[in-house]
Structures are given as C-alpha cells and as structure tokens.
Design an enzyme around this catalytic site. Sequence first.
Site, PDB file in Angstrom:
ATOM      1  N   CYS A 286      14.060   0.374 -13.235  1.00 23.98           N
ATOM      2  CA  CYS A 286      13.639  -0.902 -12.652  1.00 23.98           C
ATOM      3  C   CYS A 286      14.845  -1.638 -12.083  1.00 23.98           C
ATOM      4  O   CYS A 286      15.817  -1.897 -12.796  1.00 23.98           O
ATOM      5  CB  CYS A 286      12.958  -1.745 -13.723  1.00 23.98           C
ATOM      6  SG  CYS A 286      12.730  -3.459 -13.224  1.00 23.98           S
TER       7      CYS A 286
ATOM      8  N   CYS B 180      15.651  -5.029 -14.094  1.00 24.20           N
ATOM      9  CA  CYS B 180      16.080  -5.077 -15.492  1.00 24.20           C
ATOM     10  C   CYS B 180      17.593  -5.343 -15.583  1.00 24.20           C
ATOM     11  O   CYS B 180      18.356  -4.959 -14.694  1.00 24.20           O
ATOM     12  CB  CYS B 180      15.738  -3.759 -16.198  1.00 24.20           C
ATOM     13  SG  CYS B 180      14.023  -3.675 -16.801  1.00 24.20           S
TER      14      CYS B 180
ATOM     15  N   HIS C 256      11.073  -6.236 -19.420  1.00 24.57           N
ATOM     16  CA  HIS C 256      10.265  -5.562 -18.409  1.00 24.57           C
ATOM     17  C   HIS C 256       8.772  -5.599 -18.740  1.00 24.57           C
ATOM     18  O   HIS C 256       7.929  -5.511 -17.845  1.00 24.57           O
ATOM     19  CB  HIS C 256      10.737  -4.105 -18.303  1.00 24.57           C
ATOM     20  CG  HIS C 256      10.128  -3.327 -17.181  1.00 24.57           C
ATOM     21  ND1 HIS C 256      10.499  -3.501 -15.861  1.00 24.57           N
ATOM     22  CD2 HIS C 256       9.147  -2.384 -17.168  1.00 24.57           C
ATOM     23  CE1 HIS C 256       9.792  -2.678 -15.094  1.00 24.57           C
ATOM     24  NE2 HIS C 256       8.961  -1.996 -15.861  1.00 24.57           N
TER      25      HIS C 256
ATOM     26  N   ASN D 182       3.863 -13.103  -6.561  1.00 20.39           N
ATOM     27  CA  ASN D 182       2.800 -12.124  -6.334  1.00 20.39           C
ATOM     28  C   ASN D 182       2.703 -11.294  -7.595  1.00 20.39           C
ATOM     29  O   ASN D 182       3.660 -10.610  -7.957  1.00 20.39           O
ATOM     30  CB  ASN D 182       3.143 -11.189  -5.170  1.00 20.39           C
ATOM     31  CG  ASN D 182       3.147 -11.906  -3.843  1.00 20.39           C
ATOM     32  OD1 ASN D 182       2.421 -12.874  -3.648  1.00 20.39           O
ATOM     33  ND2 ASN D 182       3.966 -11.427  -2.918  1.00 20.39           N
TER      34      ASN D 182
ATOM     35  N   SER E 273       5.412  -4.835  -5.965  1.00 21.28           N
ATOM     36  CA  SER E 273       5.848  -3.453  -6.092  1.00 21.28           C
ATOM     37  C   SER E 273       6.530  -3.171  -7.425  1.00 21.28           C
ATOM     38  O   SER E 273       6.887  -2.055  -7.721  1.00 21.28           O
ATOM     39  CB  SER E 273       6.793  -3.107  -4.939  1.00 21.28           C
ATOM     40  OG  SER E 273       7.744  -4.136  -4.766  1.00 21.28           O
TER      41      SER E 273
ATOM     42  N   HIS F 215       7.923  -5.822 -13.390  1.00 26.77           N
ATOM     43  CA  HIS F 215       8.872  -6.698 -14.090  1.00 26.77           C
ATOM     44  C   HIS F 215       8.567  -8.157 -13.695  1.00 26.77           C
ATOM     45  O   HIS F 215       8.465  -8.463 -12.508  1.00 26.77           O
ATOM     46  CB  HIS F 215      10.311  -6.331 -13.690  1.00 26.77           C
ATOM     47  CG  HIS F 215      11.334  -6.968 -14.571  1.00 26.77           C
ATOM     48  ND1 HIS F 215      12.146  -6.244 -15.418  1.00 26.77           N
ATOM     49  CD2 HIS F 215      11.666  -8.270 -14.764  1.00 26.77           C
ATOM     50  CE1 HIS F 215      12.939  -7.072 -16.082  1.00 26.77           C
ATOM     51  NE2 HIS F 215      12.666  -8.303 -15.698  1.00 26.77           N
TER      52      HIS F 215
ATOM     53  N   HIS G 291       8.523 -11.419 -12.192  1.00 30.75           N
ATOM     54  CA  HIS G 291       9.409 -12.077 -11.232  1.00 30.75           C
ATOM     55  C   HIS G 291       8.607 -12.769 -10.143  1.00 30.75           C
ATOM     56  O   HIS G 291       7.445 -12.456  -9.915  1.00 30.75           O
ATOM     57  CB  HIS G 291      10.360 -11.061 -10.591  1.00 30.75           C
ATOM     58  CG  HIS G 291       9.695 -10.157  -9.595  1.00 30.75           C
ATOM     59  ND1 HIS G 291       8.835  -9.135  -9.963  1.00 30.75           N
ATOM     60  CD2 HIS G 291       9.745 -10.111  -8.244  1.00 30.75           C
ATOM     61  CE1 HIS G 291       8.400  -8.507  -8.875  1.00 30.75           C
ATOM     62  NE2 HIS G 291       8.930  -9.075  -7.816  1.00 30.75           N
TER      63      HIS G 291
ATOM     64  N   GLN H  71       9.415 -15.165  -6.199  1.00 29.12           N
ATOM     65  CA  GLN H  71      10.316 -15.205  -5.060  1.00 29.12           C
ATOM     66  C   GLN H  71      10.449 -16.645  -4.574  1.00 29.12           C
ATOM     67  O   GLN H  71       9.627 -17.508  -4.914  1.00 29.12           O
ATOM     68  CB  GLN H  71       9.771 -14.363  -3.900  1.00 29.12           C
ATOM     69  CG  GLN H  71       9.533 -12.906  -4.216  1.00 29.12           C
ATOM     70  CD  GLN H  71       9.226 -12.084  -2.957  1.00 29.12           C
ATOM     71  OE1 GLN H  71       9.867 -12.241  -1.927  1.00 29.12           O
ATOM     72  NE2 GLN H  71       8.233 -11.219  -3.042  1.00 29.12           N
TER      73      GLN H  71
HETATM   74  O1  LIG Z   1       8.620  -9.298  -0.693  1.00 27.52           O
HETATM   75  P1  LIG Z   1       7.831  -8.128  -1.177  1.00 27.52           P
HETATM   76  O2  LIG Z   1       7.398  -8.282  -2.622  1.00 27.52           O
HETATM   77  O3  LIG Z   1       8.541  -6.846  -0.938  1.00 27.52           O
HETATM   78  O4  LIG Z   1       6.502  -8.114  -0.282  1.00 27.52           O
HETATM   79  C1  LIG Z   1       5.290  -8.703  -0.642  1.00 27.52           C
HETATM   80  O5  LIG Z   1       5.349 -10.121  -0.591  1.00 27.52           O
HETATM   81  C2  LIG Z   1       5.625 -10.672   0.698  1.00 27.52           C
HETATM   82  C3  LIG Z   1       5.606 -12.178   0.591  1.00 27.52           C
HETATM   83  O6  LIG Z   1       4.412 -12.663   0.031  1.00 27.52           O
HETATM   84  C4  LIG Z   1       4.615 -10.182   1.744  1.00 27.52           C
HETATM   85  O7  LIG Z   1       5.017 -10.611   3.015  1.00 27.52           O
HETATM   86  C5  LIG Z   1       4.512  -8.662   1.738  1.00 27.52           C
HETATM   87  O8  LIG Z   1       3.468  -8.253   2.598  1.00 27.52           O
HETATM   88  C6  LIG Z   1       4.238  -8.174   0.322  1.00 27.52           C
HETATM   89  O9  LIG Z   1       4.194  -6.769   0.293  1.00 27.52           O
END
Ligand SMILES: O=P(O)(O)O[C@H]1O[C@H](CO)[C@@H](O)[C@H](O)[C@H]1O
Lengths: 351, 351
Positions: free
Chosen positions: A52, A55, A115, A153, A161, A164, A166, A168
């Site tokens: 990961c 981590c 994690h 997300n 993806s 873990h 997190h 943004q």
């Molecule tokens: O930034 P990541 O996690 O790679 O990407 C994810 O979140 C982003 C922001 O919400 C989006 O634009 C992407 O389509 C999504 O796959």
Amino acid sequence: HTRPKLADWPHRRFDLLQGRWVLVSPHRTRRPWLGQTEKPPAEERPAYDPHCYLCPGNRRASGAVNPPYTGTFVFPNDFAALLPDAPGLEESADPLLRAMPVRGECRVLCFSPRHDLTLAEMTVEEIARVVDMWSDQITDLGTRYRWVQVFENKGAIMGCSNPHPHGQVWAGDFLPREAAAEDEQQGRWYETHGRPLLLDYARRELDSGERVVAVNAHWVGVVPWWAVWPFEVLLMPLRPVQRLPDLTDEERRALAEILQDLLIRYDNLFEVSFPYSMGWHGAPTGPDQDRPQPHWQLHAHFYPPLLRSATVKKFMVGYEMLAEPQRDLTPEQAAERLRSLPTVYYKRRQQ
Amino acid sequence: HTRPKLADWPHRRFDLLQGRWVLVSPHRTRRPWLGQTEKPPAEERPAYDPHCYLCPGNRRASGAVNPPYTGTFVFPNDFAALLPDAPGLEESADPLLRAMPVRGECRVLCFSPRHDLTLAEMTVEEIARVVDMWSDQITDLGTRYRWVQVFENKGAIMGCSNPHPHGQVWAGDFLPREAAAEDEQQGRWYETHGRPLLLDYARRELDSGERVVAVNAHWVGVVPWWAVWPFEVLLMPLRPVQRLPDLTDEERRALAEILQDLLIRYDNLFEVSFPYSMGWHGAPTGPDQDRPQPHWQLHAHFYPPLLRSATVKKFMVGYEMLAEPQRDLTPEQAAERLRSLPTVYYKRRQQ
Ligand SMILES: O=P(O)(O)O[C@H]1O[C@H](CO)[C@@H](O)[C@H](O)[C@H]1O
Ligand SMILES: O=P(O)(O)O[C@H]1O[C@H](CO)[C@@H](O)[C@H](O)[C@H]1O
C-alpha cells in the site's frame, strides 16, 4: 384526513441550496432489480500492507517514502488534476469556445496509519484529529486559493483505488460549478430573509424531526428535503459558522461524535462498509477570505450510491443525465431507516 | 511558435449549451489505474431468449404477452417513474420545502425482435425504423406533455438490466433541469446573434474539424468543446430543425447512417459493445408545441462512461460531485481517436 399525500405520488422537490429540481417517484420502490450488482468490499484487511502506497514507511509512485506516521499524514498528490504553476496561456477569443487557465494544488490526506480502518471504525479522538487535518488544509490552502475542496471517495464503487482510509483536497483559484450555485442560492436567501439559508433550514428540520438522522448540541445531520442519492445526508452546524477553521474546540469534538454516529449508521444499514463521496463546503477563501459572506454556512454533503443492499446501487443514468435526477424512496423514508439503526458497529455486535 | 498551449495545461471550458464549466486536466492521463475494473459484457447472446421479457411472444411482469413483433415495439413501462393521473395534491407552503406534483408517462421502446443485436450491429434500414419510432413517440406524447425524453441506457454498467436492444421514453408535464438550462442558454444566444446556438456551433466545428467524429450531408457528430465524459458526442443536424418529427425522409436516412457510423466507432474503440446513455433534446412540446422557439435546435447527447479500456471507466465522484466535473484527455484527443477508427464492425473484421 384522506387528502392524497405528496409522499405517495410522483412529484418534484426544489433544492434550495443548489437551485434545481429533483424528481421523486415514491411508488417506484416496488420495481424488481434485474440489473448489475456490485462486488461487496473485501472485509478483512491487514493493519499494515507492504504494497500500500499510503501505509507508513512505504514508497510512493513519486519515489518518496512515507514517514513512520502515527496519526494523520498529508502529502502532495503525485497525479494532481490542478497545478500551482501554469504558464501564461493563449486564450480563445471565440465566444463559442470559451476557456480559462486555472491554478491549484492537490493533496492526499491519510486518516490513520492503520490500513484496516475506516472513519466509521475509528475512535472519536482519532476522528477529531481528521477534523483538525481538514481544517488545517483549509487554513493553509485558503491563503492562496479561492476554493479548497476537501473530500473523501470511499469504496471501490466510488472510484477509490486504495482502501487505506484517506481523503483528498483539491484547491483552485476559481469557484467551481457547485460552489457557485450554492453561493448564489445562499446569497439570494440572505438578501430576502437576512439570515443564512442553511441555519433557517437546520432549524426547520429540527422542528419537524422527519428527516433528521443524527443530532447533538452543535450539529444536525438530515436527509435533505431535496436529496438526490438514496441515503444522501447534509450535515450542518447549529449556529452561524462559515468555515471549518472557525469551529470551537467543543464544536470540533461534537463534529467528531456526530460523524462517528452517522458513519456507523451507514455501515449498519446494509452491514457493509458503506461507500460514498463526502466533502466540505464553506465560504470561499483566497481573495474572498476577508470579504463578509454572512450568507455562507459551513456544511458537509454525503453522497452514497447504494439503494437496496450492499450490492445494488442507484444508477444516475439516462433520464438522470439527460433530464433530471430521479429518486425512488422518499427522503423521509431514508431518514427513518437510518434513524432507527443502532449506533453500535455491526461487527462489534456480532462478536 | 512556442507559446504554451491550453491543451497541455489545466484549464476550464465553458459549456455554452448548459451554461456551466468543466475542468480539463490533460497532463493527468499519465496516472496509473489501480482502482475498480468492470466486467466486460458477455459477448454471445442467443437471437431469442425465452427468459427475456422483451423478446417477441414472451410474458412481461404485468402479465401481458408481447406480440410476435418483427420490427420495433412499444409498450407502457410497468414500473413507470411518472404517472398520467395524479390526484390533486397538498402542496407545501413552506418556502424551505418547495414541491410540485407532476404528471407523465413512461414507455419501453424495443429496437428489434433480435435479442442478440445492438443498434451498432443493425442495418441502416433497421436503424431508420428506430428513428421513426423515436419520432412517433415525440409526436404522440408531445400532444400532452411539455418534455418528451427519448433515451437509451446501454450496458449493465449504465444500469441497463436487459441486453435486449431497447430504449425508453419518459414524458412529463414539466421542463426538467437539463432541458431548462438548454432552453435558457439557447435563448440567450439567439437574442444576441439571431441564429440558433447549435447551428453556429456545428458550423464552427465543421470549419475547424478538430473535434469532428463523423459527418455527412445532413448531420455532424463532435466531441464537444465542453465534453464531460471521455468520449462524449453531440450529434446535430446542419440546418435549423427543432424536433425529430420535423426531419425529412432524406434527413432520417442520413441520421440512421451517421448513427451506425458513430456506434460502430464506439464499439471498435475498445473492441467491446460500448456502454452509454444517449438521448434526444428538441424544442419543448405540449403547451409549447405551437409557440415559436427558433432558438431551439434538435440534438442528441451520447454519454459513454469508459475511459481507458473495456473495463476502466471514468468515475464521476468526489471532486466531480462536490465541485465540478473533471476530465483527463482533451476533447480533441478523444475526437482524433474516434475519427481514426475503421467503420467496419470489429467482429466482422476478425472473421
Ligand atoms: O484522485 P483519484 O482517487 O485517483 O481519482 C478519483 O477521484 C477523482 C476526484 O474525485 C476523480 O476525478 C476520479 O475520476 C476518480 O477516479
Ligand atoms: O428504467 P430502468 O431501466 O429500470 O432503470 C434505469 O434507468 C432509469 C432511467 O434512466 C434510472 O432512473 C434508473 O436508476 C436505472 O436503473
């Protein structure tokens, strides 16, 4: 009183915060589901995963190595959608092809070194540290950028993806589409009523109780009257607050508590780690930081896609994309279901 | 000429048809994908499936039996989101909780008796019959309803629960969110320029060619300047046309041809039956049928979710839901890729 109830028939509701309508078709919950189902998330994860990139101690795509962090941890997004330095750009003079250059920064916000956790499974103390991290990001990036979007997300179904825990932050020198709509709608209400829209709305929801999911001394979480997603929630403070950094210590603590309460309800609903996108909206920063914006009220949106079970989501397609979002169960039904759930985490109950 | 190009740096583009901005991050295509992948659709289907409720002669949920139809076939949606009779409803007087009752009808539109086909695999003759069916629905439902939304959800990933080739029509006595936005934007352009926005735009795109995917004597399909979805397409006639029923026979035939062209390109892109939501927008009907609406230009939107391959889609989550849609590859790159594809269906090439 036998007058047909709005809640039993197709109708539209107006989203006062965004200034747009939503179609509600309450009778449609009877529809059987024959379509695609989602894979529920793998439930067992190790506390540390050597592969990961989030981590502690592991190497990221950029080559950088994460410190052995023990609380929260912030680093620049290696695949940032916004960049701080943009060269002086040619702009199109064609009124049909309008464009503008933008500047910004993107960061990744680790909630915990563990994690195997999610916000819902963290202690109130640990969640409070995440609240502090969100707030610090807004303070820091808000000095340079007009809109600092903190979000999470959660779940593979939401494009996340890495499990873990997190979130943004994407900060930019422009007011994005949704922020601009909320700015306008809140401004309009304030002009007419002299009070912040979301403060009036929070009080209205507390009075009726119908759409309330969770409440404490400083916060209320509701399935809003105009909810688009089946179990969407709007979280609001109960006094005028414009941004996360404006919260008192007591309000931060109460926020950590109501977050834990709400997220445990979410996970308990279908007994699965509930996927969602969530994020914070507050008064614009950067050049707007010191401009009075009394119409703006801090709030968080939770947009979870699941509709019927851990594997059946609401598809926002077709009519939704081309005409208008449509929902089946009413916000009142959704709130009632979330409200009636226990606030003990389902995995702990089963032990 | 070394001036930095807009297309190489983060920027926003303005969607003139909907009146909103889109964030473009061209440098971000380098991002590796570690997230959820989709199951590609099962490629082999029988021409007739005894369990399919859309195949000729089979029984539907309502108990009704489909006729042994040989061309197209329309029937009322058994789980309609809109209903023709709504009782006189209580309306909320609270300005915070605005709602309105709505009336409408929903139908299912079978494109072919063959369970194993898609529009992309049908002949131009057969596609022309589908165009006629769409047009007839707008004529019929347009007598009673203000907005007749014809659309198709294709592929399990787009919530389509049955691969039998079919679309839907949802007609309602209100102008939905997206329609209202397009009405306003087109009206604004017409007031200033005295010509329909989308006619000016189509000519602009033909002049440059950069974003054109397919073109014939009567139609042009482009990845619009303001596209949100990676391979989004906007299909427009080349003379002023307000609604599908206004098309001449020759224009219908040309529409069937360009639809076949575009849909074969789509399937050839990742050599998979390409999922999408598509639908038609034209001048409002019902009470607006005979009102002059010279600003309105007929068009179809195609919103396909795939980004990198048959199994990796673009997730519209997080920043997109909370702030503003964001795209990685530029519309020019997407158009270039679609344009350079062969128009022979990939399955036939491999034989
Ligand atoms: O930034 P990541 O996690 O790679 O990407 C994810 O979140 C982003 C922001 O919400 C989006 O634009 C992407 O389509 C999504 O796959
Ligand atoms: O009508 P269907 O195919 O059952 O349902 C599908 O299309 C509808 C209209 O686009 C959406 O509202 C639903 O979420 C989707 O599952």
